[in-house]
Design a protein around this motif. Structure first.
Motif, PDB file in Angstrom:
ATOM      1  N   UNK A 129       0.852  -1.190   0.000  1.00 34.02           N
ATOM      2  CA  UNK A 129       0.000   0.000   0.000  1.00 34.02           C
ATOM      3  C   UNK A 129       0.890   1.242   0.000  1.00 34.02           C
ATOM      4  N   UNK A 130       0.921   1.933  -1.112  1.00 35.96           N
ATOM      5  CA  UNK A 130       1.789   3.114  -1.224  1.00 35.96           C
ATOM      6  C   UNK A 130       1.030   4.418  -1.008  1.00 35.96           C
ATOM      7  N   UNK A 131      -0.284   4.333  -0.806  1.00 35.88           N
ATOM      8  CA  UNK A 131      -1.064   5.560  -0.601  1.00 35.88           C
ATOM      9  C   UNK A 131      -1.216   5.815   0.895  1.00 35.88           C
ATOM     10  N   UNK A 132      -1.270   7.095   1.239  1.00 40.21           N
ATOM     11  CA  UNK A 132      -1.330   7.443   2.662  1.00 40.21           C
ATOM     12  C   UNK A 132      -2.708   7.114   3.252  1.00 40.21           C
ATOM     13  N   UNK A 133      -2.796   7.025   4.582  1.00 39.83           N
ATOM     14  CA  UNK A 133      -4.096   6.741   5.203  1.00 39.83           C
ATOM     15  C   UNK A 133      -5.174   7.715   4.723  1.00 39.83           C
ATOM     16  N   UNK A 134      -6.391   7.214   4.630  1.00 37.22           N
ATOM     17  CA  UNK A 134      -7.489   8.014   4.083  1.00 37.22           C
ATOM     18  C   UNK A 134      -8.006   9.051   5.074  1.00 37.22           C
ATOM     19  N   UNK A 135      -7.833   8.766   6.351  1.00 36.23           N
ATOM     20  CA  UNK A 135      -8.372   9.680   7.364  1.00 36.23           C
ATOM     21  C   UNK A 135      -7.343   9.894   8.465  1.00 36.23           C
ATOM     22  N   UNK A 136      -7.164  11.164   8.854  1.00 36.73           N
ATOM     23  CA  UNK A 136      -6.349  11.492  10.024  1.00 36.73           C
ATOM     24  C   UNK A 136      -6.870  12.824  10.551  1.00 36.73           C
ATOM     25  N   UNK A 137      -7.567  12.785  11.687  1.00 32.96           N
ATOM     26  CA  UNK A 137      -8.269  13.977  12.186  1.00 32.96           C
ATOM     27  C   UNK A 137      -8.141  14.027  13.711  1.00 32.96           C
ATOM     28  N   UNK A 154      -6.218  15.687  26.623  1.00 31.81           N
ATOM     29  CA  UNK A 154      -6.810  14.467  26.076  1.00 31.81           C
ATOM     30  C   UNK A 154      -7.209  14.758  24.638  1.00 31.81           C
ATOM     31  N   UNK A 155      -6.591  14.011  23.736  1.00 33.68           N
ATOM     32  CA  UNK A 155      -6.813  14.268  22.306  1.00 33.68           C
ATOM     33  C   UNK A 155      -7.381  13.010  21.662  1.00 33.68           C
ATOM     34  N   UNK A 156      -8.436  13.190  20.878  1.00 32.96           N
ATOM     35  CA  UNK A 156      -8.982  12.046  20.142  1.00 32.96           C
ATOM     36  C   UNK A 156      -8.469  12.081  18.709  1.00 32.96           C
ATOM     37  N   UNK A 157      -7.826  10.985  18.291  1.00 33.88           N
ATOM     38  CA  UNK A 157      -7.321  10.904  16.918  1.00 33.88           C
ATOM     39  C   UNK A 157      -8.178   9.890  16.168  1.00 33.88           C
ATOM     40  N   UNK A 158      -8.725  10.306  15.046  1.00 37.45           N
ATOM     41  CA  UNK A 158      -9.431   9.369  14.165  1.00 37.45           C
ATOM     42  C   UNK A 158      -8.524   9.102  12.977  1.00 37.45           C
ATOM     43  N   UNK A 159      -8.234   7.837  12.712  1.00 41.93           N
ATOM     44  CA  UNK A 159      -7.368   7.516  11.566  1.00 41.93           C
ATOM     45  C   UNK A 159      -7.807   6.203  10.943  1.00 41.93           C
ATOM     46  N   UNK A 160      -7.689   6.154   9.629  1.00 43.84           N
ATOM     47  CA  UNK A 160      -8.156   4.966   8.903  1.00 43.84           C
ATOM     48  C   UNK A 160      -7.388   4.835   7.591  1.00 43.84           C
ATOM     49  N   UNK A 161      -7.066   3.583   7.238  1.00 41.28           N
ATOM     50  CA  UNK A 161      -6.475   3.313   5.929  1.00 41.28           C
ATOM     51  C   UNK A 161      -7.241   2.136   5.335  1.00 41.28           C
ATOM     52  N   UNK A 162      -7.980   2.425   4.304  1.00 42.75           N
ATOM     53  CA  UNK A 162      -8.867   1.385   3.747  1.00 42.75           C
ATOM     54  C   UNK A 162      -8.067   0.248   3.097  1.00 42.75           C
ATOM     55  N   UNK A 163      -6.849   0.552   2.598  1.00 41.36           N
ATOM     56  CA  UNK A 163      -6.051  -0.479   1.917  1.00 41.36           C
ATOM     57  C   UNK A 163      -5.281  -1.361   2.889  1.00 41.36           C
ATOM     58  N   UNK A 173      -7.072  -3.924  18.116  1.00 40.90           N
ATOM     59  CA  UNK A 173      -7.588  -4.917  19.072  1.00 40.90           C
ATOM     60  C   UNK A 173      -8.192  -6.171  18.426  1.00 40.90           C
ATOM     61  N   UNK A 174      -8.676  -6.066  17.185  1.00 44.39           N
ATOM     62  CA  UNK A 174      -9.385  -7.215  16.582  1.00 44.39           C
ATOM     63  C   UNK A 174      -8.434  -8.184  15.893  1.00 44.39           C
ATOM     64  N   UNK A 175      -7.533  -7.663  15.099  1.00 41.99           N
ATOM     65  CA  UNK A 175      -6.581  -8.490  14.351  1.00 41.99           C
ATOM     66  C   UNK A 175      -5.414  -7.611  13.939  1.00 41.99           C
ATOM     67  N   UNK A 176      -4.297  -8.260  13.605  1.00 39.08           N
ATOM     68  CA  UNK A 176      -3.090  -7.492  13.275  1.00 39.08           C
ATOM     69  C   UNK A 176      -3.290  -6.561  12.096  1.00 39.08           C
ATOM     70  N   UNK A 177      -4.235  -6.908  11.204  1.00 38.22           N
ATOM     71  CA  UNK A 177      -4.435  -6.089  10.007  1.00 38.22           C
ATOM     72  C   UNK A 177      -5.726  -5.274  10.053  1.00 38.22           C
ATOM     73  N   UNK A 178      -6.292  -5.114  11.262  1.00 36.73           N
ATOM     74  CA  UNK A 178      -7.493  -4.265  11.414  1.00 36.73           C
ATOM     75  C   UNK A 178      -7.262  -3.306  12.575  1.00 36.73           C
ATOM     76  N   UNK A 179      -7.106  -2.017  12.246  1.00 31.76           N
ATOM     77  CA  UNK A 179      -6.808  -1.048  13.299  1.00 31.76           C
ATOM     78  C   UNK A 179      -8.082  -0.387  13.803  1.00 31.76           C
ATOM     79  N   UNK A 180      -8.014   0.081  15.066  1.00 27.13           N
ATOM     80  CA  UNK A 180      -9.138   0.821  15.646  1.00 27.13           C
ATOM     81  C   UNK A 180      -9.283   2.131  14.875  1.00 27.13           C
ATOM     82  N   UNK A 181     -10.518   2.614  14.771  1.00 26.69           N
ATOM     83  CA  UNK A 181     -10.729   3.840  13.997  1.00 26.69           C
ATOM     84  C   UNK A 181     -10.387   5.081  14.831  1.00 26.69           C
TER      85      UNK A 181
END
Ligand code: ZN
Length: 433
Positions: free
Chosen positions: A255-263, A277-286, A311-319
């Protein structure tokens, strides 16, 4: 005539029977030989000779790889029906191609290439498994990689994932995976952990015994993958549930594209401690989110990367990830965050301008100084009153003087009255006589 025919038929039947029996026997013998064929595993300690691999402080990768590889071999040899070879068991130069050819000559069923890692900025940490990028060998590598990563994460290492990497000709980037694929041998490249990061150092810094433990874990993952049995160890992994991986129809690209979400959003700031206390939302669909790091100066400099929860699996990150950042006092800050995917491609969040948080210690100090100044002023005034009365305001002096004079006047009047009364009584008494 008829007897002759019967005899002929008998001969044909018995001939067929013999052929059939011979065929069955041949099949049984060949199946037996095939069943008895040992599993051939080749372990390749990365680098060697002039090629040192990663170096950090007193650690040199080629030496560590050799210790881990020998321990992996020794452990695997405790299992039944397995033949294990090292591509080299002394510190020597060996081309990548020769290692794959060696495995080919041994008719290897699998090759494990062992390494340790380091990063350019000395800021990455964790273990990873690199697998061939396509076909059946991708599926085999990934299924083994999952078992290997389970051993690593149980030990406490952070998983950087099970990944593919291609060169600009769309071939496997790592030579050992490329040449093994050419030789028709499934293979993986295992990066145990990083030599240059404090989070990984506890896994090998206590000496050779710790490196040998890593080799033992590698062997356990292989034993589980191949369903091996060991009387010596008293374990039986036959029927062990090996994770299934579908054979991909196409190349599995990194996956050479950057994460889709970082807020980011600041939820709360403790004015006393400076903890935000900071909430970070981050997601990479690929792929998945691997690390985050934060900046207080609008993205000019960043903290060291930190783990992102999966927490669910090595290839599934928390949002979403709620983190506590300790902010410096008395500074105007511009807060932003970067999140990376499993391939170390970073995305940057929105920036949030923060007004300076007054340093409570400084406020207390200033208040103490203010109180001390008031006290000093009062003491100074007291001294001035007692030591230099002539400098006092004249109007302030008149009243006490007048009061004293009035008191003296009243006293004199009283004394005069008493004297006058005494004289009067004396005269009156004299006249009566
Ligand atoms: Zn290496």
């Amino acid at each position: 005539m008829r007897e002759e025919q019967n005899l002929k038929l008998k001969r044909i039947y018995s001939g067929l029977l013999r052929t059939a029996l011979f065929g069955v026997l041949l099949f049984l013998v060949s199946a037996r030989v095939k069943g008895a064929e040992p599993l051939v595993l080749v372990i390749d300690p990365g680098h060697g000779g002039e090629n040192l691999g990663a170096e950090y402080e007193e650690y040199t990768e080629k030496d560590m790889n050799l210790i881990v590889a020998k321990a992996m071999k020794a452990e695997l040899e405790k299992y039944q029906g397995v033949e294990v070879y090292l591509t080299h068991d002394v510190d020597q130069d060996m081309s990548i191609k020769d290692r794959a050819v060696f495995a080919g000559e041994k008719n290897a069923d699998f090759l494990f290439c062992l390494h340790f890692n380091s990063s350019v900025e000395h800021n990455l940490f964790g273990a990873e498994v690199w697998v061939p990028a396509g076909g059946e060998f991708y599926a085999k590598g990934r299924s083994f990689g999952i078992l290997q990563m389970e051993e690593f994460t149980a030990l406490g290492l952070y998983s950087r994932g099970i990944k593919t990497r291609l060169n600009d000709r769309d071939e496997n980037y790592y030579g050992i995976l490329r040449y093994c694929t050419e030789e028709g041998i499934p293979s993986v490249l295992i990066e145990h952990c990083h030599l240059d990061h404090p989070k990984d150092q506890p896994f090998y810094r206590q000496g050779d015994a710790q490196l040998m433990e890593l080799g033992r874990l590698d062997a356990t993952a292989a034993a589980k993958y191949f369903g091996l049995k060991s009387e010596t160890l008293g374990v039986d992994y036959s029927g062990y549930p090996v994770p299934e991986t579908d054979v991909p129809a196409q190349l599995v690209r990194p996956d050479k594209t950057e994460p889709d979400l970082c807020y980011i959003e600041v939820m709360e700031i403790d004015q006393e401690t400076g903890d935000a206390t900071v909430r970070i939302d981050a997601e990479d669909k690929d792929s998945y989110i691997l690390y985050y790091r934060y900046s207080l100066d609008g993205g000019n400099t960043f903290s060291l990367p930190e783990e992102w929860p999966r927490p669910e699996a090595w290839n599934r990150s928390a949002k979403s990830n709620s983190v506590t950042l300790t902010l410096p006092f008395d500074q105007r800050l511009s807060l932003c965050v970067q999140a990376s995917n499993g391939f170390d491609v970073w995305a940057e969040s929105n920036s949030i301008a923060l007004d300076p948080i007054p340093d409570p210690e400084r406020l207390r100090r200033e208040e103490e100084e203010r109180q001390a100044a008031i006290l000093r002023e009062a003491q100074k005034n007291y001294k001035e009153i007692t030591c230099a009365p002539e400098e006092q305001d004249a109007s302030a002096d008149v009243m006490p003087v007048l009061l004293i004079l009035a008191g003296i006047g009243v006293c004199m009047l009283f004394v005069s009255l008493v004297l006058a009364k005494t004289i009067y009584l004396l005269i009156k008494d004299k006249n009566r006589r």
